[in-house]
Design a protein around this motif. Sequence first.
Motif, PDB file in Angstrom:
ATOM      1  N   CYS A 106      -2.547   9.564  28.512  1.00 40.16           N
ATOM      2  CA  CYS A 106      -2.208   9.018  27.187  1.00 40.16           C
ATOM      3  C   CYS A 106      -0.699   8.821  27.043  1.00 40.16           C
ATOM      4  CB  CYS A 106      -2.726   9.928  26.083  1.00 40.16           C
ATOM      5  SG  CYS A 106      -4.507   9.858  25.868  1.00 40.16           S
ATOM      6  N   ALA A 107       0.086   9.792  27.507  1.00 43.36           N
ATOM      7  CA  ALA A 107       1.544   9.683  27.429  1.00 43.36           C
ATOM      8  C   ALA A 107       2.042   8.522  28.283  1.00 43.36           C
ATOM      9  CB  ALA A 107       2.197  10.987  27.875  1.00 43.36           C
ATOM     10  N   LEU A 108       1.439   8.350  29.446  1.00 47.49           N
ATOM     11  CA  LEU A 108       1.829   7.251  30.332  1.00 47.49           C
ATOM     12  C   LEU A 108       1.494   5.908  29.697  1.00 47.49           C
ATOM     13  CD1 LEU A 108       2.912   6.334  33.111  1.00 47.49           C
ATOM     14  CD2 LEU A 108       0.555   6.434  33.918  1.00 47.49           C
ATOM     15  N   VAL A 109       0.295   5.774  29.168  1.00 49.71           N
ATOM     16  CA  VAL A 109      -0.137   4.509  28.557  1.00 49.71           C
ATOM     17  C   VAL A 109       0.672   4.209  27.295  1.00 49.71           C
ATOM     18  CG1 VAL A 109      -2.086   3.360  27.414  1.00 49.71           C
ATOM     19  CG2 VAL A 109      -2.448   4.570  29.561  1.00 49.71           C
ATOM     20  N   THR A 110       0.897   5.206  26.457  1.00 47.80           N
ATOM     21  CA  THR A 110       1.688   5.013  25.245  1.00 47.80           C
ATOM     22  C   THR A 110       3.104   4.575  25.596  1.00 47.80           C
ATOM     23  OG1 THR A 110       0.387   6.677  24.080  1.00 47.80           O
ATOM     24  CG2 THR A 110       2.536   6.112  23.136  1.00 47.80           C
ATOM     25  N   GLY A 111       3.710   5.244  26.564  1.00 42.43           N
ATOM     26  CA  GLY A 111       5.044   4.868  27.010  1.00 42.43           C
ATOM     27  C   GLY A 111       5.087   3.476  27.607  1.00 42.43           C
ATOM     28  N   LEU A 112       4.087   3.152  28.410  1.00 47.63           N
ATOM     29  CA  LEU A 112       4.019   1.798  28.974  1.00 47.63           C
ATOM     30  C   LEU A 112       3.995   0.753  27.869  1.00 47.63           C
ATOM     31  CD1 LEU A 112       1.525   2.051  31.979  1.00 47.63           C
ATOM     32  CD2 LEU A 112       3.864   1.192  32.043  1.00 47.63           C
ATOM     33  N   LEU A 113       3.191   1.009  26.852  1.00 52.09           N
ATOM     34  CA  LEU A 113       3.114   0.063  25.736  1.00 52.09           C
ATOM     35  C   LEU A 113       4.436  -0.030  24.982  1.00 52.09           C
ATOM     36  CD1 LEU A 113      -0.410   0.805  24.238  1.00 52.09           C
ATOM     37  CD2 LEU A 113       0.357  -1.340  25.247  1.00 52.09           C
ATOM     38  N   LEU A 114       4.990   1.116  24.582  1.00 51.89           N
ATOM     39  CA  LEU A 114       6.194   1.133  23.748  1.00 51.89           C
ATOM     40  C   LEU A 114       7.459   0.677  24.464  1.00 51.89           C
ATOM     41  CD1 LEU A 114       5.766   4.472  21.755  1.00 51.89           C
ATOM     42  CD2 LEU A 114       5.550   2.136  20.885  1.00 51.89           C
ATOM     43  N   PHE A 115       7.540   0.953  25.753  1.00 50.57           N
ATOM     44  CA  PHE A 115       8.804   0.732  26.443  1.00 50.57           C
ATOM     45  C   PHE A 115       8.796  -0.390  27.475  1.00 50.57           C
ATOM     46  CE2 PHE A 115       8.853   5.308  25.259  1.00 50.57           C
ATOM     47  CZ  PHE A 115       9.765   5.185  24.224  1.00 50.57           C
ATOM     48  N   LEU A 116       7.620  -0.757  27.985  1.00 47.54           N
ATOM     49  CA  LEU A 116       7.602  -1.800  29.006  1.00 47.54           C
ATOM     50  C   LEU A 116       6.699  -2.995  28.697  1.00 47.54           C
ATOM     51  CD1 LEU A 116       7.669   0.242  32.349  1.00 47.54           C
ATOM     52  CD2 LEU A 116       9.515  -1.073  31.315  1.00 47.54           C
ATOM     53  N   LEU A 117       5.606  -2.799  27.985  1.00 46.76           N
ATOM     54  CA  LEU A 117       4.653  -3.897  27.783  1.00 46.76           C
ATOM     55  C   LEU A 117       4.830  -4.646  26.466  1.00 46.76           C
ATOM     56  CD1 LEU A 117       1.450  -2.218  29.267  1.00 46.76           C
ATOM     57  CD2 LEU A 117       3.037  -3.804  30.377  1.00 46.76           C
ATOM     58  N   LEU A 118       5.168  -3.951  25.380  1.00 46.53           N
ATOM     59  CA  LEU A 118       5.353  -4.622  24.088  1.00 46.53           C
ATOM     60  C   LEU A 118       6.753  -5.222  23.888  1.00 46.53           C
ATOM     61  CD1 LEU A 118       3.311  -2.299  21.693  1.00 46.53           C
ATOM     62  CD2 LEU A 118       2.664  -4.517  22.640  1.00 46.53           C
ATOM     63  N   PRO A 119       7.832  -4.553  24.319  1.00 52.51           N
ATOM     64  CA  PRO A 119       9.160  -5.147  24.118  1.00 52.51           C
ATOM     65  C   PRO A 119       9.323  -6.565  24.685  1.00 52.51           C
ATOM     66  CG  PRO A 119       9.404  -2.852  24.641  1.00 52.51           C
ATOM     67  CD  PRO A 119       7.952  -3.186  24.834  1.00 52.51           C
ATOM     68  N   PRO A 120       8.720  -6.910  25.825  1.00 54.08           N
ATOM     69  CA  PRO A 120       8.868  -8.296  26.296  1.00 54.08           C
ATOM     70  C   PRO A 120       8.346  -9.340  25.305  1.00 54.08           C
ATOM     71  CG  PRO A 120       8.122  -6.930  28.097  1.00 54.08           C
ATOM     72  CD  PRO A 120       8.077  -6.074  26.847  1.00 54.08           C
ATOM     73  N   LEU A 121       7.394  -8.956  24.467  1.00 51.86           N
ATOM     74  CA  LEU A 121       6.915  -9.882  23.432  1.00 51.86           C
ATOM     75  C   LEU A 121       8.025 -10.157  22.419  1.00 51.86           C
ATOM     76  CD1 LEU A 121       3.349  -8.408  22.822  1.00 51.86           C
ATOM     77  CD2 LEU A 121       3.956 -10.445  24.157  1.00 51.86           C
ATOM     78  N   LEU A 122       8.761  -9.112  22.047  1.00 54.07           N
ATOM     79  CA  LEU A 122       9.906  -9.267  21.139  1.00 54.07           C
ATOM     80  C   LEU A 122      10.983 -10.117  21.800  1.00 54.07           C
ATOM     81  CD1 LEU A 122      11.376  -8.490  18.480  1.00 54.07           C
ATOM     82  CD2 LEU A 122      12.264  -6.493  19.727  1.00 54.07           C
ATOM     83  N   PHE A 123      11.266  -9.852  23.076  1.00 57.30           N
ATOM     84  CA  PHE A 123      12.293 -10.610  23.786  1.00 57.30           C
ATOM     85  C   PHE A 123      11.885 -12.076  23.945  1.00 57.30           C
ATOM     86  CE2 PHE A 123      13.014  -6.307  25.900  1.00 57.30           C
ATOM     87  CZ  PHE A 123      13.881  -5.894  24.911  1.00 57.30           C
ATOM     88  N   SER A 124      10.606 -12.313  24.151  1.00 54.73           N
ATOM     89  CA  SER A 124      10.127 -13.700  24.237  1.00 54.73           C
ATOM     90  C   SER A 124      10.379 -14.429  22.930  1.00 54.73           C
ATOM     91  CB  SER A 124       8.635 -13.728  24.562  1.00 54.73           C
ATOM     92  OG  SER A 124       8.396 -13.218  25.846  1.00 54.73           O
ATOM     93  N   ASP A 125      10.124 -13.739  21.819  1.00 53.31           N
ATOM     94  CA  ASP A 125      10.314 -14.350  20.505  1.00 53.31           C
ATOM     95  C   ASP A 125      11.793 -14.552  20.174  1.00 53.31           C
ATOM     96  OD1 ASP A 125       9.471 -15.220  17.824  1.00 53.31           O
ATOM     97  OD2 ASP A 125      10.341 -13.310  17.164  1.00 53.31           O
ATOM     98  N   LYS A 126      12.610 -13.525  20.358  1.00 54.05           N
ATOM     99  CA  LYS A 126      14.011 -13.579  19.933  1.00 54.05           C
ATOM    100  C   LYS A 126      14.933 -14.260  20.940  1.00 54.05           C
ATOM    101  CE  LYS A 126      13.082 -11.469  16.184  1.00 54.05           C
ATOM    102  NZ  LYS A 126      12.704 -12.355  15.104  1.00 54.05           N
TER     103      LYS A 126
END
Length: 191
Positions: A106-126
Motif C-alpha cells: 500500500c505504501a509503495l502504490v500510494t507513493g507511486l501515485l502521489l510522487f511518480l504517476l499523478l504529477p506527470p498529469l499536472l506537468f502535462s497540463d501546466k
Amino acid sequence: LQGIIQAYKSGITLQGNTTSLGRWDYSGSFFFSISAITTIGYGNLSPSTAVGRIFCIVFALFGIPLNLVLMNEIGQLMLLGVQHCAHRLEEVFHWQNKTSLLMKTCALVTGLLLFLLLPPLLFSDKEGWSYEEGFYYSFITLSTIGFGDYVIGMNPDRTYPSWYKNVISLWIPFGMAWLALVIKFCINLLE
C-alpha cells in the motif's frame, strides 16, 4: 538579439510590452532554494553576483545538512505511519505475516501515485509536456539527478498559476523521502 538572450539568462522574460522577473520572484526563489538544498541543481538558475554566490554557499552549507535531517524525519514518519497501520490491521483482523506485506505494498502504490504517476498529469497540463516527459522529470527530480533538460515554470510562452512552483517545491522533499525509502528497500533486497 544578444541583449535579449543575456536578459533571459539573467532571469528576465519578455511578456508583451512589460518585463517580469519571473525566475527570481518569490515562488521562483523558493524553488531555487529547494533545488539548492536538495542538491538537485538543475542549472537553469544561479546567482550572478559575488554576494549572491557567497550567500548561496553559506545557505547550502547550512541548508543541505538541515535538508538531510528533514528527509530522514519525513522518511521515518512515513515508515512509522506504515508500521502503525500494519499493527492496527494485525489487531483488528488478527493477521500476522500478511499485514506487513500488505502495508508495504500500500505504501509503495500510494507513493507511486502521489510522487511518480499523478504529477506527470499536472506537468502535462501546466508545461505542455507528454506524460512520459512528466514522468521522466518526476524521477530525475526526486532522484536528485536534475539534468536541467526539463524544469518547471520556465516556458516564457506559458502562464503559470502562483501556487504551481510552491506546490512542486513542497512535493520534492516528500517525494525524495519516499523514493529514498524505496531505494533503501531495494538495497535491502539486493543485500
